[in-house]
Scaffold this active site. Structure first.
Site, mmCIF file in Angstrom:
data_model
loop_
_atom_site.group_PDB
_atom_site.id
_atom_site.type_symbol
_atom_site.label_atom_id
_atom_site.label_comp_id
_atom_site.label_asym_id
_atom_site.label_seq_id
_atom_site.Cartn_x
_atom_site.Cartn_y
_atom_site.Cartn_z
ATOM 1 C CD GLU A 42 -27.423 0.855 -40.756
ATOM 2 O OE1 GLU A 42 -27.694 -0.305 -41.102
ATOM 3 O OE2 GLU A 42 -26.635 1.595 -41.393
ATOM 4 C CE LYS A 114 -28.973 -2.199 -44.207
ATOM 5 N NZ LYS A 114 -27.637 -1.896 -43.635
ATOM 6 C CB CYS A 155 -27.766 1.877 -44.256
ATOM 7 S SG CYS A 155 -25.989 2.207 -44.482
#
Length: 285
Positions: A42, A114, A155
């Site tokens: 990320e 995300k 994440c």
């Protein structure tokens, strides 16, 4: 068909040019070791907490250094290159935390924004409000690659098992979890969450991580991992600095895991009843 995949661990700073050079070096090394798919962490392009500093380096997808370099690397090496994510300027003035997958021809296979924003206050005094800067995604993504079906997460997404279950039920055999986990949350939950998502869904998990103390002052946990569908850690890196972890993946192992524990097929619809809850217009029974 068994293939070699790799996760590259980085310690990205605030300068995208230096970070791109590190990415090039690590991806080339992973490819030289036989990887046909290489994932970066990320925020590969830069870890930058300061909003003014972040704004100064932001580029659109068409002009981004990381995007261009990853596409060129995929073409040069004849492999799939997956930028775990990088910050991308959107036309409405907001920012996307966006991952990119490029095929061996250098063309973009797909991108993923995300979905879940890391808005938390930690015990050590750290406070994070991703939603103050980043625009959350709303679409889960999968890609049908020559060697496996690949699902996407980034994440904090790892704490939302429904995202993984949805992809696994749609046929995902590998789910990617590039990350920049904080040291505190990583020590508590990183490996446990990754192994749980692998076991629950009978899939490979590949998680390239940021690691160490960064120029912007944050500290990330590292420990990039590749985990098999039975929850076994096939490869893992340390907690600081650059690293490359590689493992062989075999889609047949996914089918074997599903045959042994067919929980994805055995799920049943149900309703929830709360005992003792007051009835409308009455009192609790």
């Amino acid at each position: 068909m068994t293939v070699t995949i790799a996760a590259v661990q980085m310690c990205s700073g605030t300068d995208p040019v230096r970070n791109v050079e590190a990415m090039r070096r690590l991806v080339r090394e992973a490819a030289a070791k036989g990887a046909v798919y290489v994932q970066t962490p990320e925020m590969t392009g830069a870890l930058q907490r300061d909003r003014t500093g972040l704004k100064a380096i932001l580029r659109s997808e068409d002009d981004d250094l990381v995007v261009a370099a990853a596409a060129a690397l995929a073409r040069e090496l004849g492999i799939h290159v997956h930028v775990g994510s990088t910050a991308i300027a959107l036309s409405d003035g907001k920012v996307a935390n966006r991952g990119f997958l490029f095929g061996p021809d250098g063309e973009k296979v797909c991108s993923y924004d995300k979905i879940h924003m890391f808005d938390v206050d930690l015990d050590n005094g750290e406070s994070w409000r991703e939603s103050a800067v980043y625009s959350p995604g709303a679409v889960a993504r999968m890609a049908d690659l020559p060697f496996a079906k690949l699902g996407f997460a980034i994440c904090y997404d790892v704490r939302f098992p429904e995202l993984f279950k949805t992809q696994a039920q749609a046929g995902a055999e590998i789910i990617s979890v590039p990350a920049a986990f904080t040291r505190q949350t990583g020590e508590a939950h990183w490996e446990t969450l990754l192994r749980a998502r692998a076991i629950e869904n009978g899939v490979y998990i590949i998680a390239a991580a940021q690691a160490g103390v960064h120029e912007d002052g944050r500290e990330t946990f590292g420990h990039s991992m590749i985990i098999d569908p039975w929850g076994r850690v096939l490869a893992s890196a340390g907690g600081t600095g650059e690293a490359i972890v590689l493992a062989e993946v075999d889609p047949a192992a996914v089918k074997a895991a599903h045959d042994k524990i067919p929980n994805l097929r055995n799920g049943r619809a149900f309703t929830l009843d709360v005992a003792g809850e007051p009835a409308k217009g009455g009192v609790a029974a």
